[in-house]
Each structure stands twice: as C-alpha cells, then as structure tokens.
Design a protein around this motif. Structure first.
Motif, mmCIF file in Angstrom:
data_model
loop_
_atom_site.group_PDB
_atom_site.id
_atom_site.type_symbol
_atom_site.label_atom_id
_atom_site.label_comp_id
_atom_site.label_asym_id
_atom_site.label_seq_id
_atom_site.Cartn_x
_atom_site.Cartn_y
_atom_site.Cartn_z
ATOM 1 N N ASP A 1 -7.845 4.847 0.717
ATOM 2 C CA ASP A 1 -6.766 4.213 1.465
ATOM 3 C C ASP A 1 -6.859 2.687 1.433
ATOM 4 O O ASP A 1 -5.857 2.001 1.466
ATOM 5 N N ARG A 2 -8.082 2.179 1.333
ATOM 6 C CA ARG A 2 -8.266 0.728 1.354
ATOM 7 C C ARG A 2 -8.239 0.110 -0.045
ATOM 8 O O ARG A 2 -7.332 -0.640 -0.371
ATOM 9 N N CYS A 3 -9.235 0.450 -0.874
ATOM 10 C CA CYS A 3 -9.383 -0.298 -2.126
ATOM 11 C C CYS A 3 -8.574 0.287 -3.273
ATOM 12 O O CYS A 3 -8.349 -0.380 -4.273
ATOM 13 N N GLY A 4 -8.130 1.538 -3.145
ATOM 14 C CA GLY A 4 -7.306 2.126 -4.195
ATOM 15 C C GLY A 4 -8.075 2.838 -5.287
ATOM 16 O O GLY A 4 -7.481 3.320 -6.250
ATOM 17 N N ASP A 5 -9.400 2.901 -5.183
ATOM 18 C CA ASP A 5 -10.181 3.685 -6.154
ATOM 19 C C ASP A 5 -9.856 5.166 -6.002
ATOM 20 O O ASP A 5 -9.652 5.637 -4.878
ATOM 21 N N ILE B 1 -9.326 16.239 1.564
ATOM 22 C CA ILE B 1 -8.548 17.381 2.022
ATOM 23 C C ILE B 1 -8.272 17.336 3.527
ATOM 24 O O ILE B 1 -7.149 17.496 3.971
ATOM 25 N N SER B 2 -9.324 17.050 4.307
ATOM 26 C CA SER B 2 -9.121 17.119 5.753
ATOM 27 C C SER B 2 -9.137 15.742 6.413
ATOM 28 O O SER B 2 -9.122 15.621 7.614
ATOM 29 N N ILE B 3 -9.212 14.675 5.591
ATOM 30 C CA ILE B 3 -9.278 13.332 6.188
ATOM 31 C C ILE B 3 -7.976 12.593 5.895
ATOM 32 O O ILE B 3 -7.717 12.245 4.750
ATOM 33 N N PRO B 4 -7.170 12.349 6.901
ATOM 34 C CA PRO B 4 -5.877 11.703 6.627
ATOM 35 C C PRO B 4 -6.037 10.281 6.076
ATOM 36 O O PRO B 4 -5.309 9.873 5.178
ATOM 37 N N LEU B 5 -6.978 9.515 6.610
ATOM 38 C CA LEU B 5 -7.195 8.169 6.094
ATOM 39 C C LEU B 5 -8.472 8.162 5.258
ATOM 40 O O LEU B 5 -9.540 7.802 5.733
ATOM 41 N N ALA B 6 -8.337 8.587 4.032
ATOM 42 C CA ALA B 6 -9.533 8.754 3.213
ATOM 43 C C ALA B 6 -10.043 7.403 2.722
ATOM 44 O O ALA B 6 -9.268 6.570 2.270
ATOM 45 N N ARG B 7 -11.338 7.210 2.793
ATOM 46 C CA ARG B 7 -11.949 5.993 2.272
ATOM 47 C C ARG B 7 -13.110 6.335 1.365
ATOM 48 O O ARG B 7 -13.823 7.306 1.610
ATOM 49 N N ALA C 1 -18.936 -0.953 3.869
ATOM 50 C CA ALA C 1 -18.730 -2.395 4.080
ATOM 51 C C ALA C 1 -17.372 -2.647 4.705
ATOM 52 O O ALA C 1 -16.395 -2.015 4.336
ATOM 53 N N GLY C 2 -17.329 -3.576 5.637
ATOM 54 C CA GLY C 2 -16.041 -3.977 6.195
ATOM 55 C C GLY C 2 -15.227 -4.676 5.121
ATOM 56 O O GLY C 2 -15.758 -5.481 4.361
ATOM 57 N N ARG C 3 -13.969 -4.350 5.021
ATOM 58 C CA ARG C 3 -13.117 -4.993 4.015
ATOM 59 C C ARG C 3 -12.073 -5.841 4.721
ATOM 60 O O ARG C 3 -11.504 -5.424 5.730
ATOM 61 N N LEU C 4 -11.821 -7.012 4.148
ATOM 62 C CA LEU C 4 -10.786 -7.876 4.727
ATOM 63 C C LEU C 4 -9.425 -7.593 4.104
ATOM 64 O O LEU C 4 -8.401 -7.897 4.694
ATOM 65 N N ARG D 1 -10.547 -13.656 3.158
ATOM 66 C CA ARG D 1 -11.329 -14.307 4.219
ATOM 67 C C ARG D 1 -10.651 -15.602 4.666
ATOM 68 O O ARG D 1 -10.485 -15.862 5.861
ATOM 69 N N VAL D 2 -10.238 -16.401 3.682
ATOM 70 C CA VAL D 2 -9.587 -17.684 3.993
ATOM 71 C C VAL D 2 -8.281 -17.448 4.765
ATOM 72 O O VAL D 2 -7.983 -18.129 5.744
ATOM 73 N N LEU D 3 -7.515 -16.459 4.312
ATOM 74 C CA LEU D 3 -6.219 -16.191 4.954
ATOM 75 C C LEU D 3 -6.415 -15.658 6.373
ATOM 76 O O LEU D 3 -5.699 -16.048 7.306
ATOM 77 N N ARG D 4 -7.386 -14.772 6.553
ATOM 78 C CA ARG D 4 -7.622 -14.226 7.895
ATOM 79 C C ARG D 4 -8.095 -15.333 8.843
ATOM 80 O O ARG D 4 -7.702 -15.373 10.007
#
Ligand code: ZN
Ligand code: ZN
Length: 254
Positions: A62-66, A74-80, A87-90, A231-234
């Motif tokens: 859901d985050r990085c697109g890999d 299958i059972s995780i709606p927000l798969a990561r 690691a926390g992702r910005l 990071r800069v934008l946040r």
C-alpha cells in the motif's frame, strides 16, 4: 484543424503517406528496441514496445508499491511489505507505470540519456492512467530536482518534463542544495545517508503547507531520493506526500 494537426491526430490518410515516406527516406528506428519504425509520425518508440510495458503485478504494498506475495494480503486490507512495516515512511503512497526493465527501461533511457524529450508525453499519459489513485485529490505535482551542474550537462530535467503531463499544476518546490555522487551500485542504507541533506525548499515550496502533493521522478530505485524530498516537504508543513514515477526498481523479496 490544419493539415499538420490532422496528420498528428491520425485523422487523415495523409498521415499514412507521410509515414510511408519518412520510413523509407529516413529509416528511423525505435528508440527502445532499434526495430525500423513503420509509423514514425507516432513518435520515436514502436507500438510493440509500448504494448509490452507491463504494470507491476498486484497485490502491491500500500505504501511503496512493491509487489507483495499473494498470501500476505488476503486478510489485510492495508497490506504493507516487510520494509514499510519496519521503517517509517514519509512517502505515503508510491506508484509507477511498471518495473524498471524491458521496454520501459529502454524508453526511460532514451528520454533521459538520448534527449528524446517527446517521450515524456506518452510516459506521462501512462503515469496518469496507472497512478490515478496517487494523483486523486492532490493539489500539485513536485518534480524531483537535478543538481544545477547535472541539469546543465543534460540540458533538461526529465522529472520536470514528466510532471508537465500529469494534469496537475507543477510546483518547483525543491532544489538540490548539495551534489550527490552517483548512487548506482550503492546499498540502500548508503543511498539514504547520501541523500539526507541533498534537498532544500524553494520559495514556491513554502506555500504548500497543509496540502497533498505528488513527487514526480523517472525512476525510483531504493526510494532514498523520494524519502529525502518528502522529509523536506513534510518539514515545510505539507500534509501528505505521495510519489509517482515512470518506473520502479522492485526490491528483492525479504
Ligand atoms: Zn520498439
Ligand atoms: Zn512497501
């Protein structure tokens, strides 16, 4: 519509005639696969190459697109993926047209290293299509900047070229404040370290507090560049940073 527009819009038989003449007289070859182009007015890459540009195979992190192993989501709606869970992702959500290989890799190379800037338009169209959820409700797109010396050398910034075709306002919110050595071949941790202080905010970037923006680049390799930009934008108060690239180097499974 004058005749040149008709030709480029493909609405006139003349286009076929122009193609026939050009392909005989100039014998132009596809910028990606070197095959002779039989319809050169349609751009420098052949239809077979465009058709072979495949998307990343879902399910995707859901985050990085890999791509994720199918059993995991299958059972995780927000798969990561394991990396994003560790690691926390910005960058909140990153997507690409497809993996950085085959025809897509050759097309990106032709745009970036052979100066085929006209390829930014069809690549941008594919990015809009496959990254529609990333662009949805975003305020603007922000191209990843090149260092001024690299930009002078190349004459253009391919990320800015792509950003112009995504249907959102382009804001040059970032600048390179430090030249970074080429990252090719370096491990991910080293890339992240090298990139950390490479970017700064521009005056335009200071106006983006509270909005959602989409970073744009040609290729995401380890995500180090996108994370450093995010990071800069946040820090400038941007509410959400997403990313859309032409291609993505898929990390080896863990
Ligand atoms: Zn081709
Ligand atoms: Zn991930």
């Amino acid at each position: 519509m004058d005749w040149t527009e008709r030709v480029t819009a493909g609405e006139w038989p003349l286009r076929t005639a122009v193609d026939a003449v050009l392909s005989v007289v100039l014998a132009p070859s596809c910028a990606a696969c070197d095959a002779l182009l039989d319809r050169p007015t349609r751009g420098p890459v052949c239809e077979r190459c465009w058709e072979s540009v495949r998307p990343l195979t879902p399910p995707l992190c859901d985050r990085c697109g890999d791509p994720l192993p199918t059993w995991r989501s299958i059972s995780i709606p927000l798969a990561r993926c394991p990396r994003c869970r560790r690691a926390g992702r910005l960058v909140d959500r990153a997507r690409a047209i497809g993996p950085y290989d085959g025809a897509l890799r050759a097309i990106v190379h032709a745009m970036k290293y052979e100066g085929r800037r006209s390829l930014a338009r069809p690549l941008g169209a594919l990015m809009r299509h496959r990254g529609a959820d990333v662009l949805h409700n975003a305020r603007c797109v922000v191209p990843v900047p090149l260092h001024s010396s690299r930009r002078r050398e190349r004459g253009f910034n391919q990320a800015a070229d792509l950003a112009r075709h995504l249907g959102l306002p382009v804001v040059a919110a970032l600048q390179r404040v430090r030249a970074t050595p080429t990252q090719t071949g370096l491990p991910a941790a080293q890339r992240h370290r090298n990139m950390r202080e490479a970017f700064g905010l521009t005056r335009a970037g200071a106006t983006l507090a509270g909005v959602t923006v989409v970073l744009v680049d040609d290729v995401s390799t380890t995500g180090a560049t996108l994370e450093a930009c995010a990071r800069v934008l946040r820090e400038a108060g941007v509410a959400q940073v997403r990313a859309l690239t032409a291609a993505r180097v898929v990390s080896p499974p863990q």
